[in-house]
Design an enzyme around this catalytic site. Structure first.
Site, PDB file in Angstrom:
ATOM      1  CG  MET A  10      -1.814   1.240   1.254  1.00  0.00           C
ATOM      2  SD  MET A  10      -2.964   1.281   2.632  1.00  0.00           S
ATOM      3  CE  MET A  10      -1.859   1.329   4.020  1.00  0.00           C
ATOM      4  CB  ILE A  35      14.234  -7.505   2.906  1.00  0.00           C
ATOM      5  CG1 ILE A  35      13.074  -8.066   3.731  1.00  0.00           C
ATOM      6  CG2 ILE A  35      13.768  -6.577   1.788  1.00  0.00           C
ATOM      7  CD1 ILE A  35      12.342  -7.024   4.553  1.00  0.00           C
ATOM      8  CB  ALA A  59       6.762  -3.766   7.331  1.00  0.00           C
ATOM      9  CB  THR A  61       1.700  -4.518   7.728  1.00  0.00           C
ATOM     10  OG1 THR A  61       1.094  -5.235   6.654  1.00  0.00           O
ATOM     11  CG2 THR A  61       2.921  -3.764   7.235  1.00  0.00           C
ATOM     12  CE1 TYR A 125       3.783  -3.993  12.045  1.00  0.00           C
ATOM     13  CE2 TYR A 125       2.881  -2.421  13.605  1.00  0.00           C
ATOM     14  CZ  TYR A 125       3.374  -2.705  12.361  1.00  0.00           C
ATOM     15  OH  TYR A 125       3.474  -1.712  11.415  1.00  0.00           O
ATOM     16  CE  LYS A 129       7.699  -1.418  11.128  1.00  0.00           C
ATOM     17  NZ  LYS A 129       8.169  -1.436   9.730  1.00  0.00           N
ATOM     18  CD1 TRP A 150      -4.078   5.728  13.461  1.00  0.00           C
ATOM     19  CD2 TRP A 150      -5.611   4.508  12.396  1.00  0.00           C
ATOM     20  NE1 TRP A 150      -4.800   5.056  14.401  1.00  0.00           N
ATOM     21  CE2 TRP A 150      -5.755   4.288  13.778  1.00  0.00           C
ATOM     22  CE3 TRP A 150      -6.463   3.834  11.526  1.00  0.00           C
ATOM     23  CZ2 TRP A 150      -6.713   3.440  14.296  1.00  0.00           C
ATOM     24  CZ3 TRP A 150      -7.412   2.989  12.053  1.00  0.00           C
ATOM     25  CH2 TRP A 150      -7.533   2.804  13.430  1.00  0.00           C
TER      26      TRP A 150
END
Length: 166
Positions: A10, A35, A59, A61, A125, A129, A150
């Site tokens: 996205m 990666i 990532a 997500t 998560y 990160k 968001w």
């Protein structure tokens, strides 16, 4: 030259669109360059001429699913950014790493955070990160970490599209 990693997600799709609209030269990769595989990153980076920036939009997500898929979340959110940072450092490129406000999960929301504020994640998560950010910093490449929340777009799955569909 900019290398946009995660160009089909996205955020990556939107950044690619913005780069194209502004006639900024870039090369995008997604799952075609793993990666979690340092050799794959090095091989691809060596094919690029004048690499200046690596934008990491890749990532794991799925926030809730990360609680049960810990190994994959760690590979993508911790190991991947470290591998990207080592590769960028080798080729003299700066890393722009997109992270999340979930690194501050235990903090009060709507409270401004400082750049040096310690992370307090409450879930897998956010923890993965945060560890990814820490690996980038420890490697010592030129970098910027952007913590955001968001995200929404016309591309991919997101809260706004879900609400509109309902």
């Amino acid at each position: 030259m900019i290398w946009l990693i995660g160009c089909k997600g996205m955020l990556g799709t939107e950044i690619a669109r913005q780069l194209k609209e502004n006639n900024i030269e870039f090369t995008g990769t997604d799952i075609d360059v793993d990666i979690t595989n340092p050799e794959a990153l090095d091989k691809f980076a060596s094919s690029l001429k004048n690499l200046e920036y690596v934008i990491n939009c890749s990532a794991y997500t799925a926030v809730d699913k990360a609680e049960s898929d810990v190994e994959l979340a760690k590979k993508l959110n911790e190991d991947g950014p470290g591998n990207i940072a080592r590769t960028a450092k080798k080729y003299g490129a700066a890393v722009i790493h997109i992270s999340t406000d979930y690194v501050f999960g235990a903090e009060l929301y709507n409270t401004p955070c400082k750049e040096d504020q310690q992370g307090t994640p409450t879930g897998v998560y956010g923890l993965t990160k945060l560890h990814g950010e820490q690996k980038i910093t420890a490697i010592g490449c030129n970098h910027v970490v952007i913590r955001t929340a968001w995200l929404y777009s016309e591309f991919g799955k997101n809260f706004c599209k879900t609400m509109l569909n309902l």
